[in-house]
Write a protein that holds these residues in place. Structure first.
Motif, PDB file in Angstrom:
ATOM      1  N   ALA A 143       0.828  -1.208   0.000  1.00 44.98           N
ATOM      2  CA  ALA A 143       0.000   0.000   0.000  1.00 44.98           C
ATOM      3  C   ALA A 143       0.857   1.251   0.000  1.00 44.98           C
ATOM      4  N   THR A 144       1.811   1.342   0.935  1.00 47.69           N
ATOM      5  CA  THR A 144       2.635   2.550   1.014  1.00 47.69           C
ATOM      6  C   THR A 144       3.574   2.664  -0.176  1.00 47.69           C
ATOM      7  N   GLY A 145       3.955   1.532  -0.760  1.00 50.13           N
ATOM      8  CA  GLY A 145       4.846   1.567  -1.914  1.00 50.13           C
ATOM      9  C   GLY A 145       4.122   1.799  -3.223  1.00 50.13           C
ATOM     10  N   GLY A 146       2.788   1.796  -3.198  1.00 51.18           N
ATOM     11  CA  GLY A 146       2.021   2.026  -4.416  1.00 51.18           C
ATOM     12  C   GLY A 146       2.016   0.837  -5.362  1.00 51.18           C
ATOM     13  N   PHE A 147       2.122  -0.393  -4.814  1.00 56.14           N
ATOM     14  CA  PHE A 147       2.136  -1.590  -5.648  1.00 56.14           C
ATOM     15  C   PHE A 147       0.766  -2.257  -5.657  1.00 56.14           C
ATOM     16  N   ASP A 148       0.436  -2.840  -6.802  1.00 58.36           N
ATOM     17  CA  ASP A 148      -0.811  -3.590  -6.911  1.00 58.36           C
ATOM     18  C   ASP A 148      -0.658  -4.990  -6.326  1.00 58.36           C
ATOM     19  N   ALA A 149       0.524  -5.572  -6.441  1.00 55.48           N
ATOM     20  CA  ALA A 149       0.761  -6.928  -5.957  1.00 55.48           C
ATOM     21  C   ALA A 149       2.263  -7.145  -5.809  1.00 55.48           C
ATOM     22  N   GLY A 150       2.602  -8.246  -5.167  1.00 56.46           N
ATOM     23  CA  GLY A 150       3.993  -8.633  -5.014  1.00 56.46           C
ATOM     24  C   GLY A 150       4.137 -10.115  -5.287  1.00 56.46           C
ATOM     25  N   ILE A 151       5.371 -10.562  -5.451  1.00 56.52           N
ATOM     26  CA  ILE A 151       5.676 -11.986  -5.614  1.00 56.52           C
ATOM     27  C   ILE A 151       6.776 -12.321  -4.624  1.00 56.52           C
ATOM     28  N   ARG A 152       6.563 -13.360  -3.826  1.00 54.41           N
ATOM     29  CA  ARG A 152       7.534 -13.732  -2.796  1.00 54.41           C
ATOM     30  C   ARG A 152       7.416 -15.224  -2.503  1.00 54.41           C
ATOM     31  N   LEU A 153       8.430 -15.749  -1.783  1.00 55.21           N
ATOM     32  CA  LEU A 153       8.337 -17.086  -1.223  1.00 55.21           C
ATOM     33  C   LEU A 153       7.214 -17.112  -0.199  1.00 55.21           C
TER      34      LEU A 153
END
Length: 302
Positions: A143-153
């Motif tokens: 949210a604070t980074g302005g991202f719609d989604a992330g990919i992680r382990l």
């Protein structure tokens, strides 16, 4: 002095009606355009004039004209209201079809393994979406980074996120170059790692990640040492290929060099596993079409 924390109401009330009357110079025609009664138009205009403290129209039995205050209000409110309408249409457009800027936070190692094979086909399939990939191994707040989604382990994803599986579970494998293993020998037990150069990963929280292994139903975390600390798996992989030391990295990252004979796995019988790679997003409200399109396209490609 006590502050007023109530939400202001009515800042735009009557503006659309005013603009319709100003455009038509006629209350009845403005009412027809808006689909309301002339009486409702008159009431809305009177309420707006009362709130502004100025008469906006000069009314006669035969015509309607603008006062000086009305003309000034029209000059400023007209373009502003058009911008508000355009903003609403733009927001509605993003909410109804795959379009707009789609920002993803992705670890560097995931880009060549998962994203590169599907980026071209996705961009061709959805030309109205701008895809931005921020490759970083830091855990970011979406949210604070302005991202719609992330990919992680999977083990690093917060429990309040919606997670979409992209890969099966896989192991973390310890690898070394043939040259390194010829010079230093193969470790047969976790204890043997004390005599090896072990390449380590520093996590985004600042801690150096221990090497993990399985022991029956339990887990062993080994504190190792060596000449290199990196912040991502591709750097560790490159150093291992150069014979700098042993590295513990996700099996999919090392699969190509292992198959090519450039790296050899060791301690495979006790390799730790991870749940796999997931795409995650807040998902508390309806997913925007641009993200839904990306998820569907990605799942069909991996």
């Amino acid at each position: 002095m006590k502050q007023n924390y109530t939400v202001r109401h009515g800042a735009l009330e009557g503006v659309e009606v005013f603009l319709a009357v100003a455009r038509r110079r006629n209350f009845r025609r403005a009412a027809a355009d808006l689909g309301v009664t002339p009486s409702a138009v008159s009431q809305a205009v009177r309420a707006l004039e009362a709130r502004l403290g100025a008469a906006l129209f000069v009314r006669t039995t035969r015509s309607v004209g603008l006062t000086e205050a009305g003309q000034r209000f029209l000059d400023r409110a007209g373009p502003a209201f058009e911008e508000i309408v355009a903003a609403g249409e733009a927001a509605r457009d993003v909410g109804q079809r795959p379009t707009g800027l789609l920002r993803l936070s992705v670890p560097r190692a995931v880009v060549p393994l998962i994203l590169e094979p599907m980026i071209a086909s996705f961009c061709r399939a959805y030309p109205e979406i701008e895809l931005e990939i921020a490759a970083s191994d830091e855990m970011v707040d979406l949210a604070t980074g302005g991202f719609d989604a992330g990919i992680r382990l999977g083990q690093f994803i917060a429990p309040d996120m919606i997670a979409v599986r992209l890969t099966p579970a896989f192991s973390f494998v310890v690898v070394g170059s043939p040259d390194y293993l010829d010079r230093h020998g193969r470790p047969e037990r976790v204890e043997d790692l004390r005599h090896h150069a072990c390449l380590r990963l520093r996590r985004s929280n600042g801690a150096i990640a221990p090497w993990s292994f399985v022991d029956g139903n339990g887990t062993i975390e080994a504190t190792v040492s060596g000449p290199l600390i990196a912040h991502d798996y591709p750097t560790l992989l490159g150093a291992a290929l150069q014979g700098v030391g042993l590295a513990q990295i996700p099996r999919p990252v090392a699969e190509g060099p292992i198959a090519a004979g450039k790296l050899r796995p060791v301690l495979e019988g006790i390799s730790a596993t991870t749940p796999g790679v997931f795409l995650y997003h807040p998902g508390k409200r309806q997913i925007l079409p641009k993200l839904r399109a990306f998820i569907d396209h990605l799942k069909s490609a991996v």
